[in-house]
Design an enzyme around this catalytic site. Structure first.
Site, mmCIF file in Angstrom:
data_model
loop_
_atom_site.group_PDB
_atom_site.id
_atom_site.type_symbol
_atom_site.label_atom_id
_atom_site.label_comp_id
_atom_site.label_asym_id
_atom_site.label_seq_id
_atom_site.Cartn_x
_atom_site.Cartn_y
_atom_site.Cartn_z
ATOM 1 N N TYR A 21 -1.338 -7.569 1.109
ATOM 2 C CA TYR A 21 -1.049 -8.814 0.956
ATOM 3 C C TYR A 21 -0.169 -9.284 2.149
ATOM 4 O O TYR A 21 0.969 -9.552 1.862
ATOM 5 C CB TYR A 21 -0.521 -9.335 -0.293
ATOM 6 C CG TYR A 21 -1.290 -9.084 -1.594
ATOM 7 C CD1 TYR A 21 -2.524 -10.125 -1.650
ATOM 8 C CD2 TYR A 21 -1.122 -8.176 -2.437
ATOM 9 C CE1 TYR A 21 -3.139 -9.871 -3.014
ATOM 10 C CE2 TYR A 21 -2.103 -8.054 -3.530
ATOM 11 C CZ TYR A 21 -3.098 -8.649 -3.833
ATOM 12 O OH TYR A 21 -3.650 -8.653 -4.796
HETATM 13 P P1 FDA Z 1 -10.479 -8.718 5.989
HETATM 14 O O1 FDA Z 1 -12.332 -8.666 6.220
HETATM 15 O O2 FDA Z 1 -9.982 -9.887 5.943
HETATM 16 O O3 FDA Z 1 -9.669 -7.378 6.446
HETATM 17 C C1 FDA Z 1 -8.341 -7.300 6.210
HETATM 18 C C2 FDA Z 1 -7.710 -6.406 7.543
HETATM 19 O O4 FDA Z 1 -8.257 -5.194 7.506
HETATM 20 C C3 FDA Z 1 -7.659 -7.111 8.565
HETATM 21 O O5 FDA Z 1 -6.608 -6.857 9.488
HETATM 22 C C4 FDA Z 1 -9.023 -6.454 9.392
HETATM 23 O O6 FDA Z 1 -9.122 -6.797 10.643
HETATM 24 C C5 FDA Z 1 -9.088 -5.137 8.773
HETATM 25 N N1 FDA Z 1 -10.252 -4.523 8.528
HETATM 26 C C6 FDA Z 1 -11.216 -4.871 7.893
HETATM 27 N N2 FDA Z 1 -12.296 -4.215 7.993
HETATM 28 C C7 FDA Z 1 -11.997 -3.426 8.427
HETATM 29 C C8 FDA Z 1 -12.684 -2.263 9.134
HETATM 30 N N3 FDA Z 1 -13.869 -2.070 8.766
HETATM 31 N N4 FDA Z 1 -12.055 -1.244 10.164
HETATM 32 C C9 FDA Z 1 -10.863 -1.343 10.398
HETATM 33 N N5 FDA Z 1 -10.050 -2.399 10.290
HETATM 34 C C10 FDA Z 1 -10.670 -3.493 9.202
HETATM 35 N N6 FDA Z 1 -5.427 -5.919 -3.132
HETATM 36 C C11 FDA Z 1 -5.297 -5.045 -4.188
HETATM 37 O O7 FDA Z 1 -4.733 -3.767 -3.727
HETATM 38 N N7 FDA Z 1 -5.789 -5.201 -5.493
HETATM 39 C C12 FDA Z 1 -6.459 -6.274 -5.869
HETATM 40 O O8 FDA Z 1 -6.681 -6.507 -7.213
HETATM 41 C C13 FDA Z 1 -6.378 -7.434 -4.948
HETATM 42 N N8 FDA Z 1 -7.056 -8.474 -5.118
HETATM 43 C C14 FDA Z 1 -7.030 -9.534 -4.271
HETATM 44 C C15 FDA Z 1 -7.663 -10.639 -4.795
HETATM 45 C C16 FDA Z 1 -7.760 -11.885 -3.582
HETATM 46 C C17 FDA Z 1 -8.415 -13.221 -4.038
HETATM 47 C C18 FDA Z 1 -7.345 -11.653 -2.405
HETATM 48 C C19 FDA Z 1 -7.329 -12.602 -1.420
HETATM 49 C C20 FDA Z 1 -6.919 -10.341 -1.965
HETATM 50 C C21 FDA Z 1 -6.787 -9.435 -3.122
HETATM 51 N N9 FDA Z 1 -5.966 -8.054 -2.560
HETATM 52 C C22 FDA Z 1 -6.184 -7.113 -3.502
HETATM 53 C C23 FDA Z 1 -5.722 -7.584 -1.342
HETATM 54 C C24 FDA Z 1 -6.979 -7.196 -0.439
HETATM 55 O O9 FDA Z 1 -6.891 -5.969 -0.896
HETATM 56 C C25 FDA Z 1 -6.837 -7.299 1.041
HETATM 57 O O10 FDA Z 1 -6.590 -8.680 1.434
HETATM 58 C C26 FDA Z 1 -7.744 -6.468 1.891
HETATM 59 O O11 FDA Z 1 -7.357 -6.421 3.177
HETATM 60 C C27 FDA Z 1 -8.996 -7.484 1.950
HETATM 61 O O12 FDA Z 1 -10.166 -6.661 2.360
HETATM 62 P P2 FDA Z 1 -11.373 -7.428 3.367
HETATM 63 O O13 FDA Z 1 -12.170 -6.317 3.774
HETATM 64 O O14 FDA Z 1 -11.867 -8.453 2.113
HETATM 65 O O15 FDA Z 1 -10.554 -8.466 4.385
#
Ligand code: FDA
Length: 527
Positions: free
Chosen positions: A471
Site C-alpha cells: 500500500y
Molecule cells: P499494479 O499493476 O498497479 O502494480 C503494482 C506495482 O508493482 C507497480 O509498481 C508496478 O509497476 C509493479 N509491477 C506490477 N507488475 C509487475 C511485474 N510483472 N513485474 C515487475 N513489477 C511489476 N494487498 C494485500 O497484501 N492483501 C490484500 O488483501 C490487498 N487488498 C487490496 C485491495 C485493493 C482494493 C487494493 C487497491 C489493493 C489491495 N492490496 C492488498 C494491495 C495490493 O497487493 C498492491 O496494490 C499490489 O501491488 C497490486 O498489484 P497489481 O498488479 O494489481 O498492481
C-alpha cells in the site's frame, strides 16, 4: 495501415516542457524501434496503443483502480504496450531504454499511488494484461501463474481442480499477481501460512538487459529481492511458480458487528490481546467505518469483527467462547463454505457464483488514498476511542480501516528471510483508506487520512514506523523523478517498508540494474 501510420513517426520529435526545461523527445524513434522489432503489422496493432489509437483510453482505463489518477490532468503514457510474447517485453525494454522513455509495468493496476500507470516524466506502460495464464498442477501441489492474472483467476484455477488446496494471498480478487507478489501479499490464510511470497519457488524475469532469467540463472540474491522487494525495480516478472497449501473442504466464516453504543471500543481493546495468540487456523480482522445509528438521523462507528476458521462451526464456537467470550459469537453469525467461497465472502460478493472471480471489473472504482501501520503494543481504550471518533468526521463518510491480526506463521519467519520484514511481534496491521467520488473533496479527505495517521503515531511501531510496501504511500518520501537519489534520501521511506533488508535490496539493485532503468517514485535506487 497501422504500420504505415507508425512508420512515419521517426521524424516526429515531441517537445516536452518539464519543470520549466524544454527537452527534445524522440517519441517517434521509440515507436519506430518497437514496430521494427515486432515487425508483423497485424501484431503491432494488437500490441502498441498510441494516443491516436481509438482503443487507447479503454486500454489505459481498463486496469486503473484508483480514479484519483485518471482525471483529465493526470499524466498519460505516450503509448501502452500489451505484449503477447516474451520478445515483445524484451523489445519494449530495449526501445524504452534506447529512446529515453521511462517504463511503468502494470499487472492488475491496483497500485494505490498509481505508479504503474502514471509518471511525471515521459513514459510508456508495459501492460501485462495478456500474460494471464494459470496452470495448476494438483499432483505436485504447485502452479505457474503469469503476472497479469488476478488473484481471483488463480483462486478460481485452483478451486476448479480441487477443494483441498488453496493459496495464501490477498482478499481482493481483482489485484494483479505481478504487483501483489512483488510486495508481499497478506490475506485470510496469512496466520496459517504467511505471505503469498513465502510460497514462491521459481519465477521468470526479464532484466534491464533483456535477458530472460529463471531462479537458477538469476541467482539467489535477485530471487530473494523480487519476492517482496518491490515491483518495477529489478525487472519485469512474467510469471511465478508457487507452492499451493492444504485447506479443508469446509471452512467457517463469521461477522459480528458492534458499534460505539454496543461496546465496540472495549471489545476491540480486548481483541488486541487475543487475536494474535489464537490458533493459526483462525484468522480475524476488524473493519472500522461510519454507519447509521439506531437513532434516526444519527451516525455511529462500527467495528465489524470478521473471521475465517479452517474447520467447521462446531469446533469454532467453543474455541471463541473460551478465548474471546466478549465477542458473543453465536451460531447464526457463522456460515460454513468452501475456502474459495470465503474469498467472495470477505470481498462482500455473493458466494454462490464463484465465476465472479474471473471478472476483473467486478468492483467499483473510486478515488482513494491509503496508509498503513503495524502495531506491536496494544492501544489504550482512550486511544481506541479517539481513533474511532475520527470516523464521525464528515470527511470519513467513505473511510474504512481494515485491522488484520498477525501472529501464527508470521511470527515464525525471520525478518530477513525475504524483503518483507514485518513478522514476529506484530499484533496487527492497520490499512487505512479514505475514498471520495467528488474531485472537490480530494483535499479534505486526504487531509483527514493524514490527521488519522498522525493520531496513530503514538500507538504504531516506532524506529522505524513500519509501513506495508503493497500500500504505497508517497507521503513517506520519494526518489527524485529525474537523476540520482542518494541512499540516505531513499532510506527515509525504504527503512519503513523494508527495515534492515533495505540495504541488501540497494546492493542487489546496484548489481543488477546500475543505470536504474527500472524506476519509480519508490523503487529501490542503486548506490
Ligand atoms: P499494479 O499493476 O498497479 O502494480 C503494482 C506495482 O508493482 C507497480 O509498481 C508496478 O509497476 C509493479 N509491477 C506490477 N507488475 C509487475 C511485474 N510483472 N513485474 C515487475 N513489477 C511489476 N494487498 C494485500 O497484501 N492483501 C490484500 O488483501 C490487498 N487488498 C487490496 C485491495 C485493493 C482494493 C487494493 C487497491 C489493493 C489491495 N492490496 C492488498 C494491495 C495490493 O497487493 C498492491 O496494490 C499490489 O501491488 C497490486 O498489484 P497489481 O498488479 O494489481 O498492481
Amino acid at each position: 495501415m497501422k504500420f504505415l501510420q507508425l512508420s512515419v513517426l521517426p521524424f516526429l520529435i515531441v517537445i516536452l516542457s518539464l519543470n520549466g526545461a524544454t527537452l527534445a523527445h524522440p517519441y517517434g524513434d521509440f515507436l519506430h524501434c518497437l514496430s521494427l522489432r515486432i515487425s508483423n503489422s497485424s501484431t503491432i496493432s494488437k500490441v502498441i496503443y498510441t494516443q491516436n489509437n481509438p482503443s487507447y483510453s479503454s486500454v489505459l482505463n481498463a486496469s486503473i483502480h484508483n480514479a484519483r489518477f485518471s482525471t483529465p490532468t493526470s499524466p498519460k503514457p505516450y503509448a501502452i504496450i500489451t505484449p503477447r510474447k516474451t520478445s515483445h517485453v524484451q523489445s519494449t525494454i530495449y526501445c524504452s531504454k534506447n529512446h529515453g522513455f521511462q517504463l511503468r509495468i502494470r499487472s492488475g493496476g491496483h497500485d494505490v499511488e498509481g505508479v504503474s500507470y502514471v509518471s511525471q516524466v515521459p513514459f510508456v506502460i508495459l501492460d501485462l494484461v495478456n500474460f494471464r495464464e494459470v496452470k495448476v498442477d494438483t499432483e505436485n501441489e504447485v502452479a505457474w501463474v503469469q503476472s497479469g492474472a488476478t488473484t481471483g483467476e488463480l483462486y478460481y484455477g485452483i478451486a476448479s481442480k480441487t477443494q483441498t488446496l488453496g493459496f495464501p494471498a490477498g482478499i481482493c480478487h481483482t489485484i494483479g499477481i505481478g504487483g501483489h507478489l512483488s510486495g508481499g501479499g497478506f490475506g485470510i490464510l496469512g496466520r496459517k501460512y504467511g505471505l503469498a511470497v513465502d510460497h514462491v519457488i521459481d519465477a521468470k524475469l526479464v532484466d534491464a538487459n533483456g535477458r530472460v532469467l529463471r531462479r537458477k540463472s538469476m541467482g539467489e540474491d535477485l530471487f530473494w529481492a523480487i519476492r517482496g522487494g518491490g515491483g518495477n525495480t529489478f525487472g519485469v516478472v512474467l510469471a511465478w511458480k508457487v507452492k499451493l497449501v492444504p485447506v479443508p473442504p469446509v471452512v467457517t466464516v463469521f461477522t459480528v458487528n458492534k458499534n460505539l453504543e454496543q461496546n465496540a471500543t472495549k471489545i476491540f481493546h480486548r481483541w488486541q490481546y487475543i487475536a494474535h495468540k489464537l490458533p493459526k487456523d483462525l484468522f480475524t480482522t476488524v473493519w472500522v467505518m461510519k454507519v447509521n445509528s439506531s437513532q434516526v438521523g444519527k451516525k455511529t462507528v462500527q467495528a465489524g469483527f470478521r473471521g475465517m476458521f479452517l474447520g467447521g462451526v462446531d469446533e469454532l464456537l467453543p474455541l471463541i467462547q473460551h478465548e474471546f467470550p466478549e465477542l458473543g459469537l453465536a451460531k447464526e453469525n457463522c456460515t460454513q463454505m468452501s475456502w474459495v467461497q470465503s474469498i467472495l465472502y470477505f470481498g462482500g460478493l455473493p458466494i454462490q457464483t464463484v465465476d465472479i472471480l474471473l471478472n476483473r471489473h467486478a468492483l467499483p472504482v473510486s478515488s482513494l488514498k491509503a496508509k498503513t501501520d503495524f502495531v506491536r503494543e496494544p492501544m489504550s481504550e482512550t486511544g481506541i476511542e479517539g481513533f474511532m471518533n475520527m470516523f464521525l468526521e464528515e470527511e470519513a463518510d467513505f473511510a474504512i480501516t481494515m485491522i488484520e491480526a498477525f501472529g501464527g506463521r508470521m511470527d515464525e519467519i525471520r525478518e530477513n528471510e525475504l524483503p518483507y520484514p514485518h513478522r514476529a511481534g506484530i499484533l496487527f496491521e492497520s490499512s487505512y483508506f479514505v475514498q471520495w467520488t467528488n474531485e472537490a473533496d480530494a483535499g479534505l479527505c486526504i487531509n483527514w487520512i493524514r490527521r488519522l495517521y498522525s493520531y496513530m503515531a503514538s500507538y504504531a511501531s516506532k524506529s522505524p514506523r513500519e509501513a506495508y510496501y503493497n500500500y504505497k504511500d508517497l507521503d513517506l518520501g520519494t526518489n527524485n523523478i529525474i537523476g540520482y537519489t542518494s541512499y540516505e534520501q531513499a532510506s527515509v521511506w525504504g527503512l519503513k517498508y523494508f527495515k534492515n533488508n533495505f540495504k541488501r535490496l540497494v546492493q542487489i539493485k546496484t548489481k543488477v540494474d546500475p543505470m536504474n532503468f527500472f524506476r519509480n517514485e519508490q523503487s529501490i535506487p542503486p548506490l
